[in-house]
Design a protein around this motif. Structure first.
Motif, PDB file in Angstrom:
ATOM      1  N   LYS A 176       0.638  -1.265   0.363  1.00 26.57           N
ATOM      2  CA  LYS A 176       0.243   0.088  -0.092  1.00 26.57           C
ATOM      3  C   LYS A 176       0.634   1.384  -0.304  1.00 26.57           C
ATOM      4  CE  LYS A 176      -3.934  -2.249   2.544  1.00 26.57           C
ATOM      5  NZ  LYS A 176      -4.862  -2.451   4.405  1.00 26.57           N
ATOM      6  N   ARG A 177       2.058   0.879   0.339  1.00 27.17           N
ATOM      7  CA  ARG A 177       2.797   2.019   0.110  1.00 27.17           C
ATOM      8  C   ARG A 177       3.290   2.942  -1.381  1.00 27.17           C
ATOM      9  NH1 ARG A 177       7.793   2.582   4.577  1.00 27.17           N
ATOM     10  NH2 ARG A 177       8.085   4.102   3.132  1.00 27.17           N
ATOM     11  N   LYS A 178       2.780   4.157  -1.471  1.00 26.80           N
ATOM     12  CA  LYS A 178       2.675   4.842  -2.875  1.00 26.80           C
ATOM     13  C   LYS A 178       3.832   5.253  -2.736  1.00 26.80           C
ATOM     14  CE  LYS A 178      -1.521   7.370  -1.721  1.00 26.80           C
ATOM     15  NZ  LYS A 178      -2.426   8.786  -2.159  1.00 26.80           N
ATOM     16  N   ASP A 179       5.274   5.474  -2.172  1.00 24.98           N
ATOM     17  CA  ASP A 179       6.129   5.174  -2.572  1.00 24.98           C
ATOM     18  C   ASP A 179       7.229   4.417  -3.422  1.00 24.98           C
ATOM     19  OD1 ASP A 179       6.284   4.278  -0.749  1.00 24.98           O
ATOM     20  OD2 ASP A 179       8.000   5.090   0.422  1.00 24.98           O
ATOM     21  N   ILE A 180       6.723   3.617  -3.052  1.00 19.29           N
ATOM     22  CA  ILE A 180       7.039   2.333  -3.389  1.00 19.29           C
ATOM     23  C   ILE A 180       6.259   0.812  -4.496  1.00 19.29           C
ATOM     24  CG2 ILE A 180       9.688   2.689  -2.085  1.00 19.29           C
ATOM     25  CD1 ILE A 180       8.201  -0.802  -0.860  1.00 19.29           C
ATOM     26  N   ALA A 181       5.683   1.791  -4.676  1.00 15.40           N
ATOM     27  CA  ALA A 181       4.076   0.848  -4.895  1.00 15.40           C
ATOM     28  C   ALA A 181       4.245   0.507  -6.662  1.00 15.40           C
ATOM     29  CB  ALA A 181       3.029   1.252  -4.934  1.00 15.40           C
ATOM     30  N   ALA A 182       5.054   1.597  -7.341  1.00 13.59           N
ATOM     31  CA  ALA A 182       5.110   1.325  -9.045  1.00 13.59           C
ATOM     32  C   ALA A 182       6.147   0.617  -9.528  1.00 13.59           C
ATOM     33  CB  ALA A 182       5.474   2.611  -8.944  1.00 13.59           C
ATOM     34  N   SER A 183       7.106   0.704  -8.169  1.00 11.74           N
ATOM     35  CA  SER A 183       8.621  -0.379  -8.206  1.00 11.74           C
ATOM     36  C   SER A 183       8.413  -1.763  -8.476  1.00 11.74           C
ATOM     37  CB  SER A 183       9.138  -0.284  -7.192  1.00 11.74           C
ATOM     38  OG  SER A 183      10.066   1.463  -7.612  1.00 11.74           O
ATOM     39  N   LEU A 184       6.666  -2.653  -7.350  1.00 12.59           N
ATOM     40  CA  LEU A 184       7.070  -3.518  -7.125  1.00 12.59           C
ATOM     41  C   LEU A 184       6.769  -4.018  -8.740  1.00 12.59           C
ATOM     42  CD1 LEU A 184       5.183  -3.556  -3.284  1.00 12.59           C
ATOM     43  CD2 LEU A 184       7.470  -3.613  -4.422  1.00 12.59           C
ATOM     44  N   ARG A 185       6.420  -5.268  -8.803  1.00 11.70           N
ATOM     45  CA  ARG A 185       6.587  -6.618 -10.248  1.00 11.70           C
ATOM     46  C   ARG A 185       5.451  -7.472  -9.587  1.00 11.70           C
ATOM     47  NH1 ARG A 185       9.515  -7.202 -14.758  1.00 11.70           N
ATOM     48  NH2 ARG A 185       7.768  -7.035 -15.478  1.00 11.70           N
ATOM     49  N   GLY A 186       4.906  -7.609  -7.920  1.00 11.56           N
ATOM     50  CA  GLY A 186       4.634  -8.635  -7.823  1.00 11.56           C
ATOM     51  C   GLY A 186       3.881  -8.557  -6.657  1.00 11.56           C
ATOM     52  N   ASP A 187       3.672  -9.638  -5.359  1.00 11.81           N
ATOM     53  CA  ASP A 187       3.332 -10.023  -4.416  1.00 11.81           C
ATOM     54  C   ASP A 187       4.559  -9.839  -3.476  1.00 11.81           C
ATOM     55  OD1 ASP A 187       0.657  -9.121  -4.736  1.00 11.81           O
ATOM     56  OD2 ASP A 187      -0.016 -11.757  -5.355  1.00 11.81           O
ATOM     57  N   VAL A 188       4.217  -9.976  -2.218  1.00 10.48           N
ATOM     58  CA  VAL A 188       5.524  -9.275  -1.165  1.00 10.48           C
ATOM     59  C   VAL A 188       5.480 -11.450  -0.887  1.00 10.48           C
ATOM     60  CG1 VAL A 188       6.658  -9.706   1.235  1.00 10.48           C
ATOM     61  CG2 VAL A 188       5.797  -7.339  -0.530  1.00 10.48           C
ATOM     62  N   LYS A 189       6.321 -12.306  -1.104  1.00  9.38           N
ATOM     63  CA  LYS A 189       6.668 -13.735  -0.580  1.00  9.38           C
ATOM     64  C   LYS A 189       7.508 -14.037   1.112  1.00  9.38           C
ATOM     65  CE  LYS A 189       6.174 -14.914  -5.193  1.00  9.38           C
ATOM     66  NZ  LYS A 189       6.618 -16.263  -6.365  1.00  9.38           N
TER      67      LYS A 189
END
Length: 312
Positions: free
Chosen positions: A250-263
């Motif tokens: 949900k963090r907007k500062d890094i949301a665009a940098s993620l490419r999937g769910d946290v495992k």
């Protein structure tokens, strides 16, 4: 009789106008045939060569401009329009793509100029009735001599061309080349410049690049190891880490940098005093370190709120 003979022999024969006209016509025809021969052919060779070179250069510039301004599949696949726009605006990716296209364009333009120029010179020499066979033989000998004398230089240039064409690494990539690890600052046909974490700038000959590890090509993985005491309740630990995963997403500062769910992995290692689990998430290139820092912050905050302890 003697005087009459002298007078007769001293009188010149008159030149008719028809003879003069015929000589001028022959001279004009000679020059006309000459101009229609080798000079005209040479002019046509030069003109055609320049036109072909100009067309090739325009085509090369058009292709390289598309490479420089285009967006590859990795950057445009998946995500919303906003995410794709952010990826396309990544300065590292843009710089890498622009330099790669410029280098490829420079190589192609040089090859085209050399090839067309050589063919044109040989055709012109042939029109001047110059035997080009000895020239070709001499060029072959000189080429072999230069090849033996400059093997390392030729190797560097050829390796540089293939490094760029195969896109093994680019400007802004974090790489490991031999015992050098750092960020690529520039790529030329002969050398690659890499800046390490201490600020040292390394100059690496492309011919000596035998093995490359690219940490920022295509995608990356942010990994954080979490060690908890051996007697900890792993169900509580995993529940806390799942809360961290939901918060990070949900963090907007890094949301665009993620490419999937946290495992959250199972037990990766354990000892008599600790058990280690891994928290991982796929990210955009060169963003894994920032995402990992955010993961550590959120893990610390969650563990404090749940009164969970970390192992030494």
């Amino acid at each position: 009789m003697h005087l009459t003979y002298l007078t007769a022999t001293a009188t010149p024969s008159p030149t008719t106008s028809s003879d003069t006209t015929e000589e001028l016509a022959k001279e004009a025809a000679k020059w006309w045939n000459f101009l229609l021969g080798a000079p005209l052919t040479i002019a046509i060779i030069i003109a055609v060569s320049l036109i072909v070179l100009m067309i090739l250069r325009k085509l090369i510039n058009k292709v390289t401009d598309k490479l420089a301004n285009g967006v590859n599949d990795i950057e445009t696949s998946g995500g919303s329009e906003r995410t794709r726009a952010l990826r396309a605006m990544n300065p590292l990716v843009n710089a890498r793509r622009a330099q790669r296209s410029r280098t490829i364009g420079s190589v192609l333009r040089s090859v085209a100029s050399l090839l067309i120029g050589t063919i044109a010179v040989l055709l012109i020499l042939d029109q001047l009735n110059v035997n080009i066979a000895p020239i070709l033989a001499s060029a072959s000998v000189v080429g072999v001599a230069l090849g033996f004398g400059a093997q390392s230089l030729v190797k560097d240039f050829l390796s540089g061309i293939f490094l760029i064409l195969e896109d093994q690494y680019g400007v802004g990539d974090n790489v490991e080349i031999g015992d050098v690890s750092g960020t690529v600052e520039s790529i030329a046909l002969r050398i690659t410049k890499v800046r390490d974490s201490h600020g040292t700038l390394w100059y690496l000959r492309n011919g000596e690049v035998l093995k490359v590890g690219n940490k920022t090509h295509g995608w990356a993985m942010a990994t954080v190891e979490v060690k908890v005491p051996y007697d900890s309740d792993l169900a509580e630990v995993r529940a806390a880490l799942k809360n961290v995963a939901a918060t990070v997403k949900k963090r907007k500062d890094i949301a665009a940098s993620l490419r999937g769910d946290v495992k959250i992995s199972g037990i990766e290692s354990m000892s008599s005093s600790a058990v280690a689990l891994n928290v991982q998430v796929k990210t955009l290139p060169a963003r894994q370190w920032e995402v990992a820092r955010v993961l550590r912050e959120e893990i610390r905050a969650e563990f404090e709120s749940q009164e969970l302890k970390l192992a030494d």
